[in-house]
Design a protein around this motif. Sequence first.
Motif, PDB file in Angstrom:
ATOM      1  N   PHE A  70       0.821  -1.209   0.000  1.00  0.00           N
ATOM      2  CA  PHE A  70       0.000   0.000   0.000  1.00  0.00           C
ATOM      3  C   PHE A  70       0.855   1.259   0.000  1.00  0.00           C
ATOM      4  O   PHE A  70       1.908   1.308   0.645  1.00  0.00           O
ATOM      5  CB  PHE A  70      -0.885   0.040   1.257  1.00  0.00           C
ATOM      6  CG  PHE A  70      -1.949  -1.020   1.302  1.00  0.00           C
ATOM      7  CD1 PHE A  70      -3.202  -0.790   0.762  1.00  0.00           C
ATOM      8  CD2 PHE A  70      -1.700  -2.242   1.902  1.00  0.00           C
ATOM      9  CE1 PHE A  70      -4.179  -1.767   0.809  1.00  0.00           C
ATOM     10  CE2 PHE A  70      -2.669  -3.221   1.962  1.00  0.00           C
ATOM     11  CZ  PHE A  70      -3.918  -2.982   1.413  1.00  0.00           C
ATOM     12  N   THR A  71       0.351   2.299  -0.670  1.00  0.00           N
ATOM     13  CA  THR A  71       0.997   3.606  -0.572  1.00  0.00           C
ATOM     14  C   THR A  71       0.847   4.113   0.865  1.00  0.00           C
ATOM     15  O   THR A  71      -0.021   3.646   1.608  1.00  0.00           O
ATOM     16  CB  THR A  71       0.363   4.615  -1.549  1.00  0.00           C
ATOM     17  OG1 THR A  71      -1.015   4.793  -1.218  1.00  0.00           O
ATOM     18  CG2 THR A  71       0.510   4.170  -2.999  1.00  0.00           C
TER      19      THR A  71
ATOM     20  N   ASP B 185      -0.369   6.790   2.058  1.00  0.00           N
ATOM     21  CA  ASP B 185      -1.655   7.422   2.362  1.00  0.00           C
ATOM     22  C   ASP B 185      -2.842   6.636   1.799  1.00  0.00           C
ATOM     23  O   ASP B 185      -3.913   7.183   1.561  1.00  0.00           O
ATOM     24  CB  ASP B 185      -1.671   8.854   1.839  1.00  0.00           C
ATOM     25  CG  ASP B 185      -1.505   8.916   0.314  1.00  0.00           C
ATOM     26  OD1 ASP B 185      -1.094   7.904  -0.294  1.00  0.00           O
ATOM     27  OD2 ASP B 185      -1.786   9.985  -0.251  1.00  0.00           O
ATOM     28  N   ALA B 186      -2.661   5.333   1.609  1.00  0.00           N
ATOM     29  CA  ALA B 186      -3.715   4.491   1.043  1.00  0.00           C
ATOM     30  C   ALA B 186      -4.997   4.590   1.858  1.00  0.00           C
ATOM     31  O   ALA B 186      -4.968   4.752   3.079  1.00  0.00           O
ATOM     32  CB  ALA B 186      -3.244   3.044   0.972  1.00  0.00           C
ATOM     33  N   GLU B 187      -6.111   4.475   1.155  1.00  0.00           N
ATOM     34  CA  GLU B 187      -7.427   4.494   1.792  1.00  0.00           C
ATOM     35  C   GLU B 187      -8.080   3.122   1.652  1.00  0.00           C
ATOM     36  O   GLU B 187      -7.998   2.504   0.599  1.00  0.00           O
ATOM     37  CB  GLU B 187      -8.340   5.512   1.117  1.00  0.00           C
ATOM     38  CG  GLU B 187      -7.895   6.936   1.259  1.00  0.00           C
ATOM     39  CD  GLU B 187      -8.820   7.883   0.503  1.00  0.00           C
ATOM     40  OE1 GLU B 187     -10.060   7.745   0.623  1.00  0.00           O
ATOM     41  OE2 GLU B 187      -8.293   8.737  -0.219  1.00  0.00           O
TER      42      GLU B 187
ATOM     43  N   ARG C 225      -7.207   5.408   6.664  1.00  0.00           N
ATOM     44  CA  ARG C 225      -6.187   5.903   5.756  1.00  0.00           C
ATOM     45  C   ARG C 225      -4.818   5.638   6.372  1.00  0.00           C
ATOM     46  O   ARG C 225      -4.640   5.798   7.579  1.00  0.00           O
ATOM     47  CB  ARG C 225      -6.359   7.395   5.520  1.00  0.00           C
ATOM     48  CG  ARG C 225      -5.312   7.991   4.592  1.00  0.00           C
ATOM     49  CD  ARG C 225      -5.440   9.497   4.500  1.00  0.00           C
ATOM     50  NE  ARG C 225      -6.642   9.889   3.802  1.00  0.00           N
ATOM     51  CZ  ARG C 225      -6.682  10.257   2.523  1.00  0.00           C
ATOM     52  NH1 ARG C 225      -5.584  10.260   1.809  1.00  0.00           N
ATOM     53  NH2 ARG C 225      -7.811  10.617   1.970  1.00  0.00           N
TER      54      ARG C 225
ATOM     55  N   ALA D 262      -1.582   2.909  -7.526  1.00  0.00           N
ATOM     56  CA  ALA D 262      -0.834   4.126  -7.816  1.00  0.00           C
ATOM     57  C   ALA D 262       0.140   3.838  -8.951  1.00  0.00           C
ATOM     58  O   ALA D 262       0.313   2.688  -9.373  1.00  0.00           O
ATOM     59  CB  ALA D 262      -0.084   4.577  -6.556  1.00  0.00           C
TER      60      ALA D 262
ATOM     61  N   ARG E 186       1.687   0.073  -6.218  1.00  0.00           N
ATOM     62  CA  ARG E 186       1.113  -0.257  -4.911  1.00  0.00           C
ATOM     63  C   ARG E 186      -0.352   0.172  -4.871  1.00  0.00           C
ATOM     64  O   ARG E 186      -0.804   1.014  -5.641  1.00  0.00           O
ATOM     65  CB  ARG E 186       1.905   0.416  -3.791  1.00  0.00           C
ATOM     66  CG  ARG E 186       3.304  -0.149  -3.650  1.00  0.00           C
ATOM     67  CD  ARG E 186       4.024   0.392  -2.434  1.00  0.00           C
ATOM     68  NE  ARG E 186       4.226   1.826  -2.565  1.00  0.00           N
ATOM     69  CZ  ARG E 186       4.501   2.640  -1.533  1.00  0.00           C
ATOM     70  NH1 ARG E 186       4.621   2.160  -0.322  1.00  0.00           N
ATOM     71  NH2 ARG E 186       4.668   3.934  -1.734  1.00  0.00           N
TER      72      ARG E 186
ATOM     73  N   GLU F 150      -3.506   2.071  -3.822  1.00  0.00           N
ATOM     74  CA  GLU F 150      -3.786   3.428  -3.347  1.00  0.00           C
ATOM     75  C   GLU F 150      -5.147   3.524  -2.658  1.00  0.00           C
ATOM     76  O   GLU F 150      -5.318   4.273  -1.704  1.00  0.00           O
ATOM     77  CB  GLU F 150      -3.734   4.376  -4.546  1.00  0.00           C
ATOM     78  CG  GLU F 150      -3.796   5.831  -4.229  1.00  0.00           C
ATOM     79  CD  GLU F 150      -3.498   6.668  -5.459  1.00  0.00           C
ATOM     80  OE1 GLU F 150      -2.698   7.600  -5.332  1.00  0.00           O
ATOM     81  OE2 GLU F 150      -4.053   6.380  -6.545  1.00  0.00           O
ATOM     82  N   ARG F 151      -6.106   2.747  -3.164  1.00  0.00           N
ATOM     83  CA  ARG F 151      -7.457   2.762  -2.595  1.00  0.00           C
ATOM     84  C   ARG F 151      -8.084   1.374  -2.723  1.00  0.00           C
ATOM     85  O   ARG F 151      -7.890   0.694  -3.725  1.00  0.00           O
ATOM     86  CB  ARG F 151      -8.359   3.741  -3.338  1.00  0.00           C
ATOM     87  CG  ARG F 151      -8.035   5.172  -3.079  1.00  0.00           C
ATOM     88  CD  ARG F 151      -9.061   6.099  -3.731  1.00  0.00           C
ATOM     89  NE  ARG F 151      -8.663   7.465  -3.546  1.00  0.00           N
ATOM     90  CZ  ARG F 151      -7.828   8.122  -4.340  1.00  0.00           C
ATOM     91  NH1 ARG F 151      -7.318   7.517  -5.378  1.00  0.00           N
ATOM     92  NH2 ARG F 151      -7.516   9.371  -4.097  1.00  0.00           N
TER      93      ARG F 151
END
Length: 122
Positions: A31-32, A34-36, A45, A103, A107, A109-110
């Motif tokens: 995951f990034t 700031d992933a949600e 988040r 992203a 990775r 992102e959401r």
Amino acid sequence: MSDMNELVERYLTAWNTTDAAGRAALVAELFTEDAEYTDPLVSVRGHAGLDATIAAVQGQFAGLEFRVGGPVDSNHHIARFTWHLGAPGAEPLVIGFDVAALAEDGRIERVYGFLDQVPAGL
């Protein structure tokens, strides 16, 4: 992580990893920062929120495991897939459907999660 099937398998591995350090490493890898993650029960988040959510689900469903429930469908940077949660080798207790957006670095992102089958009282 260009192969969506592999990415989804690793995503579910993170949900199945009960070792806190191992799970945190997988979350950081997949995951990034700031992933949600949003589903009907939670919206979080970042790595800490994701890790805490996974740990809480594991606590609620101890001994159960996530597995892919069918083919992964993807286009461009988006994947959708069904997952099952249940005892190994048994019929699933919970069935869900996730949509993951990646992203540029590959990775996640959401994630938008939906619950299709949930036991009464949950």
